[in-house]
Design an enzyme around this catalytic site. Structure first.
Site, PDB file in Angstrom:
ATOM      1  N   SER A   1      56.927  47.096  56.032  1.00 41.84           N
ATOM      2  CA  SER A   1      56.952  48.042  54.918  1.00 41.84           C
ATOM      3  C   SER A   1      57.541  49.404  55.257  1.00 41.84           C
ATOM      4  O   SER A   1      57.335  50.363  54.523  1.00 41.84           O
ATOM      5  CB  SER A   1      55.536  48.221  54.336  1.00 41.84           C
ATOM      6  OG  SER A   1      55.047  46.990  53.848  1.00 41.84           O
TER       7      SER A   1
ATOM      8  N   GLN B   1      53.535  34.294  52.308  1.00 39.11           N
ATOM      9  CA  GLN B   1      54.645  35.234  52.123  1.00 39.11           C
ATOM     10  C   GLN B   1      55.557  34.658  51.042  1.00 39.11           C
ATOM     11  O   GLN B   1      56.382  33.782  51.301  1.00 39.11           O
ATOM     12  CB  GLN B   1      55.389  35.416  53.437  1.00 39.11           C
ATOM     13  CG  GLN B   1      54.498  35.792  54.611  1.00 39.11           C
ATOM     14  CD  GLN B   1      53.924  37.204  54.490  1.00 39.11           C
ATOM     15  OE1 GLN B   1      54.646  38.190  54.571  1.00 39.11           O
ATOM     16  NE2 GLN B   1      52.617  37.294  54.298  1.00 39.11           N
TER      17      GLN B   1
ATOM     18  N   ALA C   1      60.512  43.267  60.192  1.00 39.42           N
ATOM     19  CA  ALA C   1      59.291  42.686  59.632  1.00 39.42           C
ATOM     20  C   ALA C   1      59.333  42.642  58.104  1.00 39.42           C
ATOM     21  O   ALA C   1      60.266  43.139  57.468  1.00 39.42           O
ATOM     22  CB  ALA C   1      58.079  43.475  60.113  1.00 39.42           C
ATOM     23  N   HIS C   2      58.270  42.064  57.534  1.00 36.36           N
ATOM     24  CA  HIS C   2      58.239  41.866  56.082  1.00 36.36           C
ATOM     25  C   HIS C   2      58.233  43.191  55.313  1.00 36.36           C
ATOM     26  O   HIS C   2      57.647  44.174  55.724  1.00 36.36           O
ATOM     27  CB  HIS C   2      57.040  41.004  55.669  1.00 36.36           C
ATOM     28  CG  HIS C   2      55.712  41.526  56.116  1.00 36.36           C
ATOM     29  ND1 HIS C   2      54.549  40.806  55.967  1.00 36.36           N
ATOM     30  CD2 HIS C   2      55.343  42.687  56.693  1.00 36.36           C
ATOM     31  CE1 HIS C   2      53.531  41.507  56.428  1.00 36.36           C
ATOM     32  NE2 HIS C   2      53.991  42.652  56.874  1.00 36.36           N
ATOM     33  N   ASN C   3      58.948  43.166  54.190  1.00 37.66           N
ATOM     34  CA  ASN C   3      59.025  44.288  53.246  1.00 37.66           C
ATOM     35  C   ASN C   3      59.711  45.534  53.817  1.00 37.66           C
ATOM     36  O   ASN C   3      59.599  46.620  53.250  1.00 37.66           O
ATOM     37  CB  ASN C   3      57.632  44.663  52.717  1.00 37.66           C
ATOM     38  CG  ASN C   3      57.024  43.562  51.866  1.00 37.66           C
ATOM     39  OD1 ASN C   3      56.271  42.730  52.380  1.00 37.66           O
ATOM     40  ND2 ASN C   3      57.365  43.546  50.589  1.00 37.66           N
TER      41      ASN C   3
END
Length: 348
Positions: free
Chosen positions: A260, A199, A240-242
């Site tokens: 996302s 990441q 969470a990521h993005n």
């Protein structure tokens, strides 16, 4: 400190109804009022306490409809809850003023940039090339990673962690145990197990964001996970990521957003809600507690349930759900009657 109703009304641009010299020096809930305390009333469920409270002063909305005139002194304001928040802020600043200075027990890299009037408590760690804004308060055991940045007036409570390269805007608050910039949950399945996907992005909080204890905002796979200005996250929230969270959105405890997904502005997300990944949630969308949102949702929707549905539809379904045991019994009895009728017809 002691203030009169008149002084408080002047500060809040309010109007005194009663004894303008009534003095207060503390706060109390209206149902637990006592002499010398100021309370507030914004929820009609607590109206009866207005006529029995022992508080000296009560904040109340100008347009609140009273059954009769209470004995307590009132301060009429446009928004009692907001006015209370302003008073509590002043009180908090008075009893817990910002500290300054760097503890000799803190670990601060020589290459870190430390602003003016900063407090860094014992056993806090500031890594290489980190930037700490003016007036920021970093409590014991908090951690600011290499190249990470905080704006001015931020607060990192004990054991808060700002990972390397991540960014806080001005006046951000990280409560105890919160984490900004942990790795997003990215693993590629292989024949031998799961291979970690590095990441390499960051997590960024804009101005006036507050995140609760043990809340996690993951860094992005690439680019950035971003929480826009004015967002408030409760304890134990997972971003969470993005993910992108729009301005002034609020999330209650134990909620989570998968990777996302984009959340709009001014959304309200109830406790223990889960939002699917790679979807878009519009502006001013409200999710009731325990909602499971699986698909994109346009602006202005009120949804609840799992999977999520319109709030009215969910409430109607809930009524039916409570009746399912009785309905099951009725169906079984109807089946028996039909079988009995069918047997009689066959006998004829």
């Amino acid at each position: 400190m002691e203030f009169t109703a008149k002084q408080i009304a002047q500060f809040l641009s309010g109007q005194v109804q009663g004894n303008e010299n009534a003095a207060v020096n503390t706060f109390a809930k209206i149902e637990e009022g006592r002499p010398g305390a100021i309370s507030f009333l914004s929820n009609s469920k607590y109206t009866d306490f207005l006529y029995t409270t022992q508080s000296s002063v009560v904040l109340i909305n100008r347009d609140f409809k009273l059954d009769r005139q209470p004995e307590v002194t009132l301060i009429l304001v446009d928004n009692a809850y907001e006015s209370l928040a302003r008073l509590l802020t002043l009180y908090s600043q008075a009893v817990n003023p910002p500290r300054q200075g760097i503890s000799p027990l803190a670990s601060v890299s020589e290459s870190a940039q430390i602003g003016k009037d900063v407090f860094i408590g014992p056993f806090a760690v500031i890594e290489d090339e980190a930037v700490i804004g003016d007036g920021t308060q970093i409590y014991p055991h908090a951690y600011v990673g290499r190249g990470a940045k905080t704006g001015n007036g931020c607060i990192l409570y004990p054991n808060a962690t700002l990972y390397y390269g991540c960014i806080l805007g001005n006046r951000c608050t990280m409560h105890a145990g919160s984490v900004v910039g942990a790795d997003g949950f990215g693993f590629a399945p292989t024949q031998n197990g799961y291979e970690k996907i590095p990441q390499i992005g960051i997590a960024q909080l804009e101005d006036d964001v507050e995140i609760g204890a043990n809340t996690c905002i993951d860094r992005s796979t690439m680019g950035r996970t971003i929480v826009h200005k004015g967002v408030k996250l409760d304890n134990m929230v997972q971003i969470a990521h993005n993910v992108e969270v729009g301005e002034n959105t609020v999330m209650s405890a134990q909620s989570g957003i998968a990777g996302s997904t984009k959340i709009g502005q001014w959304c309200m997300i109830g406790g223990q809600s889960g939002i699917n990944g790679h979807i878009k949630v519009g502006n001013k969308v409200n999710l009731g507690a325990k909602t499971g949102l699986m698909q994109s949702t346009p602006d202005g929707q009120n949804v609840m349930g799992y999977p999520a549905t319109g709030l009215r539809e969910f409430l109607r379904s809930s009524v039916v759900f409570r009746k399912l045991p009785d309905m099951k019994q009725e169906i079984q009895e109807l089946k028996k009657e039909l079988e009995s009728l069918k047997a009689k017809l066959e006998d004829k």
